[in-house]
Design a protein around this motif. Structure first.
Motif, PDB file in Angstrom:
ATOM      1  N   HIS A 140      36.302   1.791  10.791  1.00  0.00           N
ATOM      2  CA  HIS A 140      37.434   1.251  10.058  1.00  0.00           C
ATOM      3  C   HIS A 140      38.290   0.370  10.973  1.00  0.00           C
ATOM      4  O   HIS A 140      38.250   0.464  12.198  1.00  0.00           O
ATOM      5  N   ASN A 144      41.400   0.572   6.620  1.00  0.00           N
ATOM      6  CA  ASN A 144      40.359   0.070   5.712  1.00  0.00           C
ATOM      7  C   ASN A 144      39.098   0.871   5.971  1.00  0.00           C
ATOM      8  O   ASN A 144      38.431   0.688   6.993  1.00  0.00           O
ATOM      9  N   THR A 184      45.246  -4.950   4.242  1.00  0.00           N
ATOM     10  CA  THR A 184      43.866  -4.896   3.743  1.00  0.00           C
ATOM     11  C   THR A 184      42.936  -5.723   4.622  1.00  0.00           C
ATOM     12  O   THR A 184      43.380  -6.581   5.397  1.00  0.00           O
ATOM     13  N   PRO A 218      33.999  -2.122   7.888  1.00  0.00           N
ATOM     14  CA  PRO A 218      35.050  -3.148   7.972  1.00  0.00           C
ATOM     15  C   PRO A 218      35.074  -3.870   9.327  1.00  0.00           C
ATOM     16  O   PRO A 218      35.293  -5.077   9.379  1.00  0.00           O
TER      17      PRO A 218
END
Ligand code: GLP
Length: 238
Positions: A140, A144, A184, A218
């Motif tokens: 991550h 995210n 995000t 991510p």
């Protein structure tokens, strides 16, 4: 791969590389909106930056900062919260004026409204200019999580079991909150420059998966970003 890969021998060298890149960005862009990860990985880089500022090599107070992420339920007085960590490791030693810092308050009564306010703040400025990110144990960035795409610029998100387990280290081994709030991946990818850092043998497996381009991760999304730089030490990237 369009991103740049920097592999150095030690964690200390990784911190020096990261601080050099961050300072260059801040020196070149006085109106930058910067986000800095609050995990353990970049803390040595922030120390370097503060030292650079004291030598007159960078003015860290010249740009604006928006908090990358936060544990929902925690605020600036809670040890282990992202803002508590960042205040101690960077904002205070660097002397960043309060008005240059905008962070999500995890103790807000209406956390949805608080998330929307950060969303609006980032949109009004026209997005991030620099994102400094630590790669988490499950790949991550910010909060995210793999396989859970988030909308807009800033969002609330349930946290995976891996993130909750890894998060105990910030809370003296006690349980971490189950919900997070984060810029995000879309907001982070829109930054012109990003620096993703991983160090230590415990990040070796995830670093391998990120570099293999596993699409659910991510942290792997930046591999084709021309403004992204990955920094790894030899322990995580032998
Ligand atoms: C944490 C934070 C991130 C951080 C990442 C890596 O859960 N939400 O902002 O960058 O995971 O943390 P660390 O650097 O402590 O390994």
């Amino acid at each position: 791969m369009r991103a740049q890969l920097i592999r150095v021998a030690t964690e200390a060298e990784a911190a020096r590389e990261a601080s050099r890149l961050i300072a260059a960005h801040i020196n070149a862009k006085r109106d930058a909106l910067v986000t800095l990860a609050a995990g353990f990985t970049p803390l040595a880089a922030y120390q370097e930056l503060v030292a650079m500022q004291s030598r007159g090599e960078v003015d860290l107070t010249s740009v604006r900062y928006v908090g990358l992420d936060e544990w929902v339920g925690l605020g600036e007085n809670d040890e282990g919260s992202c803002i508590f960590t960042m205040n101690g490791a960077f904002y205070q030693p660097a002397g960043i004026p309060k008005e240059n810092i905008r962070v999500f308050d995890g103790t807000a009564k209406d956390i949805c409204a608080e998330a929307q306010a950060i969303n609006a703040y980032v949109e009004a400025i026209g997005g991030l200019s620099l994102a400094v990110l630590g790669i988490g144990m499950n790949g991550h960035v910010g909060f995210n999580e793999p396989g859970n795409p988030l909308e807009g610029q800033f969002s609330l998100t349930p946290l995976s079991a891996v993130t909750q387990a890894a998060g105990r280290k910030y809370f003296f081994g006690n349980a971490a909150p189950k919900t997070g709030a984060t810029l995000t991946l879309n907001a982070l990818m829109a930054a012109k420059h990003s620096i993703l850092i991983a160090t230590g043998a415990h990040k070796r497996e995830i670093t391998k998966a990120v570099l293999a381009g596993e699409s659910s991760l991510p942290a792997a999304a930046f591999l084709n970003h021309p403004g992204a730089v990955y920094i790894f030490d030899a322990a995580c990237c032998p």
